[in-house]
Scaffold this motif. Structure first.
Motif, PDB file in Angstrom:
ATOM      1  N   LEU A 386       0.632  -1.226  -0.027  1.00  0.00           N
ATOM      2  CA  LEU A 386      -0.052   0.045  -0.102  1.00  0.00           C
ATOM      3  C   LEU A 386       0.927   1.245  -0.083  1.00  0.00           C
ATOM      4  O   LEU A 386       0.557   2.274  -0.837  1.00  0.00           O
ATOM      5  CB  LEU A 386      -0.882   0.062   1.349  1.00  0.00           C
ATOM      6  CG  LEU A 386      -1.972   1.132   1.480  1.00  0.00           C
ATOM      7  CD1 LEU A 386      -2.767   1.412   0.127  1.00  0.00           C
ATOM      8  CD2 LEU A 386      -2.668   1.067   2.656  1.00  0.00           C
ATOM      9  N   ALA A 387       2.064   1.112   0.795  1.00  0.00           N
ATOM     10  CA  ALA A 387       2.951   2.402   0.788  1.00  0.00           C
ATOM     11  C   ALA A 387       3.347   2.579  -0.765  1.00  0.00           C
ATOM     12  O   ALA A 387       3.336   3.581  -1.079  1.00  0.00           O
ATOM     13  CB  ALA A 387       4.007   2.168   1.860  1.00  0.00           C
ATOM     14  N   GLU A 388       3.767   1.697  -1.161  1.00  0.00           N
ATOM     15  CA  GLU A 388       4.432   1.904  -2.556  1.00  0.00           C
ATOM     16  C   GLU A 388       3.388   2.364  -3.897  1.00  0.00           C
ATOM     17  O   GLU A 388       3.623   3.276  -4.397  1.00  0.00           O
ATOM     18  CB  GLU A 388       4.984   0.350  -3.122  1.00  0.00           C
ATOM     19  CG  GLU A 388       5.435   0.606  -4.543  1.00  0.00           C
ATOM     20  CD  GLU A 388       6.058  -0.990  -4.936  1.00  0.00           C
ATOM     21  OE1 GLU A 388       6.554  -0.885  -6.127  1.00  0.00           O
ATOM     22  OE2 GLU A 388       6.354  -1.809  -4.231  1.00  0.00           O
ATOM     23  N   ALA A 389       2.118   1.808  -3.407  1.00  0.00           N
ATOM     24  CA  ALA A 389       1.150   2.139  -4.356  1.00  0.00           C
ATOM     25  C   ALA A 389       0.683   3.594  -4.174  1.00  0.00           C
ATOM     26  O   ALA A 389       0.571   4.375  -5.164  1.00  0.00           O
ATOM     27  CB  ALA A 389      -0.201   1.434  -4.268  1.00  0.00           C
ATOM     28  N   LEU A 390       0.625   3.966  -3.186  1.00  0.00           N
ATOM     29  CA  LEU A 390       0.357   5.537  -2.558  1.00  0.00           C
ATOM     30  C   LEU A 390       1.390   6.399  -3.127  1.00  0.00           C
ATOM     31  O   LEU A 390       1.218   7.396  -3.692  1.00  0.00           O
ATOM     32  CB  LEU A 390       0.020   5.653  -0.924  1.00  0.00           C
ATOM     33  CG  LEU A 390      -1.182   4.842  -0.625  1.00  0.00           C
ATOM     34  CD1 LEU A 390      -1.142   4.943   0.744  1.00  0.00           C
ATOM     35  CD2 LEU A 390      -2.304   5.677  -1.100  1.00  0.00           C
ATOM     36  N   ASN A 391       2.598   6.037  -2.943  1.00  0.00           N
ATOM     37  CA  ASN A 391       3.805   6.886  -3.151  1.00  0.00           C
ATOM     38  C   ASN A 391       3.969   7.142  -4.623  1.00  0.00           C
ATOM     39  O   ASN A 391       4.064   8.422  -5.114  1.00  0.00           O
ATOM     40  CB  ASN A 391       5.288   6.022  -2.779  1.00  0.00           C
ATOM     41  CG  ASN A 391       6.479   7.265  -3.200  1.00  0.00           C
ATOM     42  OD1 ASN A 391       6.293   8.252  -2.578  1.00  0.00           O
ATOM     43  ND2 ASN A 391       7.113   6.636  -3.714  1.00  0.00           N
ATOM     44  N   GLY A 394       1.801   9.676  -6.047  1.00  0.00           N
ATOM     45  CA  GLY A 394       2.005  11.029  -5.630  1.00  0.00           C
ATOM     46  C   GLY A 394       1.343  11.402  -4.004  1.00  0.00           C
ATOM     47  O   GLY A 394       1.650  12.596  -3.645  1.00  0.00           O
ATOM     48  N   LYS A 395       1.268  10.372  -3.166  1.00  0.00           N
ATOM     49  CA  LYS A 395       0.706  10.492  -1.953  1.00  0.00           C
ATOM     50  C   LYS A 395       1.559   9.918  -1.109  1.00  0.00           C
ATOM     51  O   LYS A 395       1.569   9.163  -0.174  1.00  0.00           O
ATOM     52  CB  LYS A 395      -0.613   9.723  -1.728  1.00  0.00           C
ATOM     53  CG  LYS A 395      -1.741   9.769  -3.000  1.00  0.00           C
ATOM     54  CD  LYS A 395      -2.897   8.765  -2.853  1.00  0.00           C
ATOM     55  CE  LYS A 395      -3.865   9.083  -4.042  1.00  0.00           C
ATOM     56  NZ  LYS A 395      -4.865   8.228  -3.887  1.00  0.00           N
ATOM     57  N   ALA A 400       4.045   7.190   3.956  1.00  0.00           N
ATOM     58  CA  ALA A 400       5.032   6.857   5.014  1.00  0.00           C
ATOM     59  C   ALA A 400       4.177   6.483   6.327  1.00  0.00           C
ATOM     60  O   ALA A 400       4.828   5.853   7.152  1.00  0.00           O
ATOM     61  CB  ALA A 400       5.425   8.423   5.145  1.00  0.00           C
ATOM     62  N   THR A 401       3.002   6.542   6.313  1.00  0.00           N
ATOM     63  CA  THR A 401       2.039   6.214   7.728  1.00  0.00           C
ATOM     64  C   THR A 401       2.276   4.845   7.522  1.00  0.00           C
ATOM     65  O   THR A 401       2.368   4.100   8.619  1.00  0.00           O
ATOM     66  CB  THR A 401       0.769   6.591   7.423  1.00  0.00           C
ATOM     67  OG1 THR A 401       0.726   8.197   7.410  1.00  0.00           O
ATOM     68  CG2 THR A 401       0.095   6.143   8.682  1.00  0.00           C
ATOM     69  N   GLN A 420       9.227  11.721  -3.537  1.00  0.00           N
ATOM     70  CA  GLN A 420       8.526  10.438  -4.123  1.00  0.00           C
ATOM     71  C   GLN A 420       9.649   9.864  -4.498  1.00  0.00           C
ATOM     72  O   GLN A 420       9.830   8.611  -4.199  1.00  0.00           O
ATOM     73  CB  GLN A 420       7.919  10.924  -5.440  1.00  0.00           C
ATOM     74  CG  GLN A 420       7.186   9.299  -6.050  1.00  0.00           C
ATOM     75  CD  GLN A 420       6.592   9.859  -7.317  1.00  0.00           C
ATOM     76  OE1 GLN A 420       7.153  10.408  -8.323  1.00  0.00           O
ATOM     77  NE2 GLN A 420       5.362   9.453  -7.252  1.00  0.00           N
ATOM     78  N   VAL A 421      10.791  10.226  -4.885  1.00  0.00           N
ATOM     79  CA  VAL A 421      12.089   9.415  -5.439  1.00  0.00           C
ATOM     80  C   VAL A 421      12.889   8.943  -4.221  1.00  0.00           C
ATOM     81  O   VAL A 421      13.060   7.750  -4.190  1.00  0.00           O
ATOM     82  CB  VAL A 421      13.067  10.466  -6.308  1.00  0.00           C
ATOM     83  CG1 VAL A 421      14.404   9.609  -6.315  1.00  0.00           C
ATOM     84  CG2 VAL A 421      12.325  10.669  -7.370  1.00  0.00           C
ATOM     85  N   GLU A 422      12.962   9.794  -3.150  1.00  0.00           N
ATOM     86  CA  GLU A 422      13.648   9.262  -1.856  1.00  0.00           C
ATOM     87  C   GLU A 422      12.902   8.173  -1.234  1.00  0.00           C
ATOM     88  O   GLU A 422      13.411   7.206  -0.662  1.00  0.00           O
ATOM     89  CB  GLU A 422      13.721  10.468  -0.873  1.00  0.00           C
ATOM     90  CG  GLU A 422      14.577  11.684  -1.091  1.00  0.00           C
ATOM     91  CD  GLU A 422      14.759  12.761  -0.102  1.00  0.00           C
ATOM     92  OE1 GLU A 422      15.927  13.363  -0.188  1.00  0.00           O
ATOM     93  OE2 GLU A 422      13.754  13.072   0.336  1.00  0.00           O
ATOM     94  N   PHE A 423      11.364   8.610  -1.387  1.00  0.00           N
ATOM     95  CA  PHE A 423      10.622   7.175  -0.620  1.00  0.00           C
ATOM     96  C   PHE A 423      10.742   6.060  -1.351  1.00  0.00           C
ATOM     97  O   PHE A 423      10.860   4.819  -0.638  1.00  0.00           O
ATOM     98  CB  PHE A 423       9.220   7.727  -0.637  1.00  0.00           C
ATOM     99  CG  PHE A 423       8.228   6.846   0.250  1.00  0.00           C
ATOM    100  CD1 PHE A 423       8.095   7.108   1.714  1.00  0.00           C
ATOM    101  CD2 PHE A 423       7.756   5.763  -0.250  1.00  0.00           C
ATOM    102  CE1 PHE A 423       7.493   6.594   2.589  1.00  0.00           C
ATOM    103  CE2 PHE A 423       6.951   4.953   0.311  1.00  0.00           C
ATOM    104  CZ  PHE A 423       6.678   5.482   2.120  1.00  0.00           C
ATOM    105  N   ARG A 424      10.855   6.159  -2.614  1.00  0.00           N
ATOM    106  CA  ARG A 424      11.006   4.900  -3.348  1.00  0.00           C
ATOM    107  C   ARG A 424      12.066   4.091  -3.128  1.00  0.00           C
ATOM    108  O   ARG A 424      12.026   2.823  -2.917  1.00  0.00           O
ATOM    109  CB  ARG A 424      11.090   5.272  -4.870  1.00  0.00           C
ATOM    110  CG  ARG A 424      10.843   4.170  -6.081  1.00  0.00           C
ATOM    111  CD  ARG A 424      10.916   4.860  -7.513  1.00  0.00           C
ATOM    112  NE  ARG A 424       9.619   5.349  -7.833  1.00  0.00           N
ATOM    113  CZ  ARG A 424       9.739   6.424  -8.401  1.00  0.00           C
ATOM    114  NH1 ARG A 424      10.754   7.165  -8.843  1.00  0.00           N
ATOM    115  NH2 ARG A 424       8.406   7.331  -8.638  1.00  0.00           N
TER     116      ARG A 424
END
Length: 503
Positions: A386-391, A394-395, A400-401, A420-424
């Motif tokens: 879910l985290a990946e799909a949201l990121n 653009g969410k 991150a939650t 988004q790039v850092e989170f990926r």
């Protein structure tokens, strides 16, 4: 899974006449589809038989083709044992390929076990609608067959990106030579089957433990959608799994994994392969496959706790890579839970003390015989899905939650990734640590198209310092090591000899 489920698996194998061979001629004195597939009990036994190949796949095969074929693990080389090229070819990316086909035994056996599941599911799905028994029970059994066929095709999709399209029982030799389908053809089968499975399967709260559930089907479909970059579709399915309320993270990461006799199908388990310690033939031995060799019986006892430990000889697989060991963040509780160490006094490797996969090391009673279940999907992965799909939509703040829920259990602070790039990048690292040694990493490298970069780096590190990667001092890798870094496995040459459509 209850004993009656496991026992009926063997009955189903005999009654349906299924073996490891893709084709089989059933003797006239045996039960056939004409006489057998009539009652609820008949279909229950047949569905149980669909699960049986999972034990072989995850005990003998999946870690070789997935984890050891990634940058997470490597190969414990025991030069005193001689050459075992079948495993080593997978570990160092040198499998033989000719005319887009391979003779590697492990690739062949993986392919055959998946098509064995497909063949068994096809027999059920061809006949179950005509059977006369309780509609809700029928829907649940049909859903399990659909899930299992989808799962097997998902394996074919990820490993080979193509495969023969078998959707009906094979009744003639000519029908066995099915058309070769593309990745798009196979994904349509998977989506269709899982859509039906979601509608028919029970949720975890009311399903018999060990069987596929609607939550498992949604998770598998979300996995496919992530590969296809259908972010919104994956998000919807993961939210539904979470909203069901049947799943939660185990407070202690260690307890996300089963013992040999307990903690099975726990709150974090979405779908796992059922093993049973004992003499009934349902046991696993993968813990032993993951050990360095040779090892004395006394050294093994410190890990297995068995009353009759035996010296371990031969080759060992799935050695944690030094780069993975060093990649964990400081304070990550998953590191010590996942990776341990054993000193092998008789090994020829001068280092003597090896890292091992601790998360699957559990004490048990019988040498070479344990009952730890294998996790295919855990709830933590649903959260990371879910985290990946949201990121990717653009969410990132909301994404991150869900990733932080996984990090909190690991004893880590919230992620510092904000873009988004850092989170990926952070998410792929999180998946690597959370799901280490669970046969996820190779598929993550493929779907993010980072496989060539990561495996090239792995190969360079091993070639630069073989000793640090469990080779004796002075050992030189084979000249063809890390020379066949391809995205998908070639299809098995033995199957191409039987089916002219395979090429």
């Amino acid at each position: 899974m209850k004993n009656k489920i496991i026992l009926s698996c063997l009955l189903a194998v005999g009654l349906t006449g299924c073996t490891d061979s893709f084709l089989e001629i059933t003797p006239e004195t045996s039960l056939s589809s004409v006489t057998f597939f009539k009652t609820e009990a008949d279909f229950t036994q047949a569905v149980n038989a669909c699960y049986v190949p999972l034990r072989t796949i995850y005990n003998d095969r999946s870690y070789l083709l997935s984890e050891m074929h990634s940058d997470n693990t490597y190969y414990y080389r025991n030069t005193a044992f001689g050459a075992t090229e079948q495993q080593e070819d997978l570990a160092d990316f040198s499998i033989p390929v000719s005319n887009n086909l391979t003779t590697n035994t492990h690739v062949l056996n993986q392919y055959r076990q998946d098509y064995l599941i497909i063949a068994r599911a096809n027999q059920i799905l061809a006949l179950i609608d005509k059977a006369d028994f309780d509609a809700a029970t029928k829907a649940n059994l049909k859903g399990q067959a659909q899930f299992m066929r989808a799962f097997a095709y998902f394996e074919i999709y990820r490993y080979f990106n193509k495969g023969p399209l078998q959707l009906t029982p094979v009744t003639t030799r000519e029908a066995a030579a099915a058309k070769l389908g593309t990745a798009d053809d196979i994904s349509k089968i998977i989506i269709g089957d899982l859509t039906g499975a979601i509608a028919g399967l029970k949720p975890k709260a009311t399903q018999e433990p060990g069987r596929a559930t609607s939550g498992a089907a949604k998770t598998l479909l979300a996995n496919l959608y992530l590969i296809q970059k259908n972010w919104a579709g994956a998000e919807k399915l993961c939210r539904e799994v979470i909203a069901e309320g049947s799943y939660s993270l185990m407070p202690d990461y260690n307890n996300a994994f089963t013992t040999s006799t307990g903690n099975k199908n726990n709150a974090e388990s979405v779908f796992e392969v059922q093993y049973q310690e004992g003499a009934n033939g349902f046991q696993g031995s993968f813990m032993y496959n993951f050990l360095p060799r040779p090892m004395t019986s006394a050294e093994l006892f410190t890990l297995s706790g068995t009353s009759n430990p035996q010296p371990q000889t031969g080759e060992g697989n799935n050695a944690p890579m030094p780069e993975l060991i060093n990649s964990y963040e400081a304070g990550d509780l998953r590191k010590d839970a996942s990776i341990g160490y054993i000193t092998c006094s008789t090994t020829l490797w001068q280092g003597k003390t090896y890292p091992i996969i601790k998360k699957f090391m559990r004490t048990h009673s019988l040498n070479g015989n344990h009952g730890m279940n294998w996790p295919i999907f855990r709830y933590s992965e649903v959260l990371l899905f879910l985290a990946e799909a949201l990121n990717e939509q653009g969410k990132t703040v909301e994404a991150a939650t869900y990733m932080n829920m996984v990090r909190k259990r690991a004893g880590l602070p919230n992620t510092t990734a904000t873009s988004q790039v850092e989170f990926r990048t952070a998410l792929m690292n999180e998946r690597r640590w959370e799901l280490a040694f669970e046969n996820k990493r190779w598929h993550d490298l493929v779907r993010t198209d980072t496989y060539k970069e990561r495996i090239t780096a792995k190969g360079n590190a091993i070639k630069a310092d073989p000793f640090a990667h469990y080779y004796e001092r002075g050992y030189t890798l084979r000249s063809n090591s890390f020379s066949v870094i391809e995205k998908y496995y070639p299809l098995p040459a033995d199957e191409a000899a039987l089916n002219p459509n395979i090429k």
